[in-house]
Structures are given as structure tokens and as C-alpha cells.
Design a protein around this motif. Sequence first.
Motif, PDB file in Angstrom:
ATOM      1  N   GLU A 149     -10.435  -1.435  10.727  1.00  0.00           N
ATOM      2  CA  GLU A 149      -9.496  -0.409  10.263  1.00  0.00           C
ATOM      3  C   GLU A 149      -8.059  -0.859  10.487  1.00  0.00           C
ATOM      4  O   GLU A 149      -7.191  -0.669   9.624  1.00  0.00           O
ATOM      5  CB  GLU A 149      -9.763   0.912  10.983  1.00  0.00           C
ATOM      6  N   ALA A 150      -7.808  -1.453  11.661  1.00  0.00           N
ATOM      7  CA  ALA A 150      -6.464  -1.951  11.944  1.00  0.00           C
ATOM      8  C   ALA A 150      -6.081  -3.071  10.981  1.00  0.00           C
ATOM      9  O   ALA A 150      -4.919  -3.168  10.554  1.00  0.00           O
ATOM     10  CB  ALA A 150      -6.391  -2.435  13.390  1.00  0.00           C
ATOM     11  N   CYS A 151      -7.036  -3.905  10.612  1.00  0.00           N
ATOM     12  CA  CYS A 151      -6.773  -4.996   9.667  1.00  0.00           C
ATOM     13  C   CYS A 151      -6.474  -4.456   8.270  1.00  0.00           C
ATOM     14  O   CYS A 151      -5.601  -4.986   7.559  1.00  0.00           O
ATOM     15  CB  CYS A 151      -7.950  -5.962   9.630  1.00  0.00           C
ATOM     16  N   ALA A 152      -7.193  -3.424   7.859  1.00  0.00           N
ATOM     17  CA  ALA A 152      -6.940  -2.828   6.542  1.00  0.00           C
ATOM     18  C   ALA A 152      -5.518  -2.276   6.468  1.00  0.00           C
ATOM     19  O   ALA A 152      -4.837  -2.402   5.438  1.00  0.00           O
ATOM     20  CB  ALA A 152      -7.961  -1.735   6.261  1.00  0.00           C
ATOM     21  N   LEU A 153      -5.051  -1.679   7.540  1.00  0.00           N
ATOM     22  CA  LEU A 153      -3.681  -1.167   7.579  1.00  0.00           C
ATOM     23  C   LEU A 153      -2.668  -2.308   7.583  1.00  0.00           C
ATOM     24  O   LEU A 153      -1.582  -2.189   7.001  1.00  0.00           O
ATOM     25  CB  LEU A 153      -3.490  -0.272   8.796  1.00  0.00           C
ATOM     26  N   ALA A 154      -3.012  -3.422   8.216  1.00  0.00           N
ATOM     27  CA  ALA A 154      -2.127  -4.588   8.186  1.00  0.00           C
ATOM     28  C   ALA A 154      -2.032  -5.146   6.769  1.00  0.00           C
ATOM     29  O   ALA A 154      -0.942  -5.529   6.311  1.00  0.00           O
ATOM     30  CB  ALA A 154      -2.629  -5.653   9.154  1.00  0.00           C
ATOM     31  N   ASP A 155      -3.141  -5.192   6.061  1.00  0.00           N
ATOM     32  CA  ASP A 155      -3.121  -5.615   4.656  1.00  0.00           C
ATOM     33  C   ASP A 155      -2.197  -4.716   3.840  1.00  0.00           C
ATOM     34  O   ASP A 155      -1.398  -5.184   3.015  1.00  0.00           O
ATOM     35  CB  ASP A 155      -4.529  -5.558   4.062  1.00  0.00           C
ATOM     36  N   TYR A 156      -2.315  -3.417   4.070  1.00  0.00           N
ATOM     37  CA  TYR A 156      -1.473  -2.447   3.361  1.00  0.00           C
ATOM     38  C   TYR A 156       0.004  -2.697   3.668  1.00  0.00           C
ATOM     39  O   TYR A 156       0.860  -2.625   2.777  1.00  0.00           O
ATOM     40  CB  TYR A 156      -1.869  -1.030   3.765  1.00  0.00           C
ATOM     41  N   ALA A 157       0.301  -3.016   4.921  1.00  0.00           N
ATOM     42  CA  ALA A 157       1.686  -3.267   5.305  1.00  0.00           C
ATOM     43  C   ALA A 157       2.261  -4.462   4.560  1.00  0.00           C
ATOM     44  O   ALA A 157       3.426  -4.437   4.126  1.00  0.00           O
ATOM     45  CB  ALA A 157       1.767  -3.487   6.818  1.00  0.00           C
ATOM     46  N   ILE A 158       1.484  -5.518   4.389  1.00  0.00           N
ATOM     47  CA  ILE A 158       1.958  -6.681   3.638  1.00  0.00           C
ATOM     48  C   ILE A 158       2.189  -6.305   2.179  1.00  0.00           C
ATOM     49  O   ILE A 158       3.186  -6.713   1.559  1.00  0.00           O
ATOM     50  CB  ILE A 158       0.961  -7.846   3.739  1.00  0.00           C
TER      51      ILE A 158
END
Length: 365
Positions: A149-158
Amino acid sequence: MNQRIQKLQAWMKENGIEVSFITSSENVFYLSGFFTNPHERLLGLAVFQQEDPFLVCPGMEVNDVKSSGWNQEIIGYSDIDNPWELVHTSIQKRVNRVRNAAIEKEHMNVERYEHLSALFPDAAFVSAEEKLRKLRMIKDAKELKIIEEACALADYAIEVGCSEIKEGRTELDVLNAVEYALKQKGVTEMSFSTMVLTGANAASPHGNPGSTKIQKGDLVLFDLGVVVDRYCSDITRTVAYGDINDKQKEIYDTVLKAQAAAVQASRPGVTAAEVDLTARRIISDAGYGEYFPHRLGHGLGISVHEYPSMTETNQLVIEEGMVYTIEPGIYVPNVAGVRIEDDIYITADGANVLTKFPKELQIIR
């Protein structure tokens, strides 16, 4: 008793350790489920071979400990109490004599060590770090789900960051837009200080974003992570704003090749050193070895930098269940700075890449 504490107790029995006194917020959370930043106040979790553990914390946080699910003894103290006397009394109730005690030597400061050694003058103090690092190194299914979940949000941030790149905007303009978008998603904490670096600034591996304006022909480097339920993600992407020159493209392609090869090499049975060297050789063979000045990556979990350290000298054998980053980079002053980073989870078949934002060179027009 939870399984994590039981594993620590088994290690204590094997090594004749009567008590482990754990004081870092991250390891207290890992073992108890309770997280706080106590600042200068004492936070501690005492674990025994067989006796029930106890948690000591500022009295104003006792209800938070209960809400976290901790169902063992809680010792709350006020700002005028001496918590060390309470710790001493509670340990003595459980253990007649402390001959060997485990502490986090890298975390505990000298003053606190002197308090403990004065309370237990006959005790030898051993390090608990190595055991706790190994326990935390292998993630269970629940931990993996949170990290995903944290990685998905990091993808969104990029994705947000790329959409905010426009000529004349500063690094801080883009950074602020990224973090505001994440806050709208409910994110309250980043894994570390977000980096948005453009042009020559991207050639500083740990540069500080500022008022530098983005220009056509720049490479723009994003390095960021998001905290979800106390677990971190960590991603780096480098994108182009407009057309870049041949040297910049060569550097980007070299980093991408090295990163992909290291992901492919990551599987149970190989060593951390082998994975690091897989990427390092590609970069060195391309003539950029001196411009890759850091390790390939690091473990990831409750802390953004965990065990293991993915270096060319670390002979640790990769195991199923590990989560770590792969982030080779090339930083040539006044030419280009490129880093590409993924978070990966080790399965029986190899690496499962958790960060999904494309790695092929993105050209923002």
C-alpha cells in the motif's frame, strides 16, 4: 504472548539472557504493536525468558498503549517520577539476579546505560540489535500488504510529480504539490525528507531541494517514500524535461540496465554482495564506476533504512520474505545525476517488484 516476543525469548534462553530491555521506538513497536516518539522521555519494553513482559512509558500515553492492543503490564510514570526505579522494581519482581542483559547498544545513550549498569552492577550487557534485525528482516503477509500500500502511494506521488513539471517551476514548487496531493489521500508522514532535484542538483545523491528552476533539457530526480501504518516505501525515478543530450541518455540507459540486472539477480540463495556487484560491474564497465559512490540498496520496513545493507562486501544470503531497495545511480557533476530505485520482495521464485511506476525514460513535454 505474540510470536515475535516468543522468538526473542527463545534466543534469550539459548544465550542465557535473563532480560532484554528494548528502547528504540521501532523495535518497541515491532514487539508490542505500540508506537510513539517519546522525545527525551524513557520508553522501554522488558522481555524475560518466561515471565510476563512489561512496557514502561510516559503516563500520558498509557491509554494509547492499551488502545494499540498491548495486554501485558504497563508502567506509566509522571514527569516528576524516576522511571528507572520503577524499571528496577519491576525487573526484580521477575528475576532474582540479572547476570546477562540484552540492550540496543546502537540506540541506548551513555546516560541510560549508566542508569541500567548502576541498577544491575553484576550484569554483563550484550547487543540485541543483531537478533532484532534478523527478526525484522523477514516480513510476514500482513507486513507485506502494508508495504504494498505504501508503495502504491509512492507510485502515485511520482505520477503527481511528473504532472507538475513545467518550465520555471522550482524544485520546492513541485515538492509541495506532491506532498499536498498525498495529504489529500490521507498520508500524514513521509518516510524521509522528499527530494526533487533538477539539472546539476540531481548529481548530488542526497541533495536538498530549493529554489532552482526547472529548465528544458534537465533531468529531474524524485526520491520519496510514504509511511502507512508505520511501514515505509522508498522510490526514486529520474525523468527528462524535454529532450536531453546523448551523454545524459547514455548515463540513464546505463543505470536502467544495472538496476534491471540487479532486480533479476535478486533471489534466495545469492548473497547481497552478488546483487550489488551485478549492478556495479555494469556501471564500471560503462566507465562510470567512480560516479556510483553508494551501496546498491538497503532493507525496508518499519524504518526506511533497515537490515540488510546491500553492499559489495556483505556475504549475507538472500532469503524469501526479505524486502529491500535496489537503487544504483550515476552522478557526474555538471553533466547528469540519475538514480532508479525500486522496492522488492523476495519470493521463492525471485524478486517481486512492489514499486510500479515505469522505469523507461519518461520525457515530459
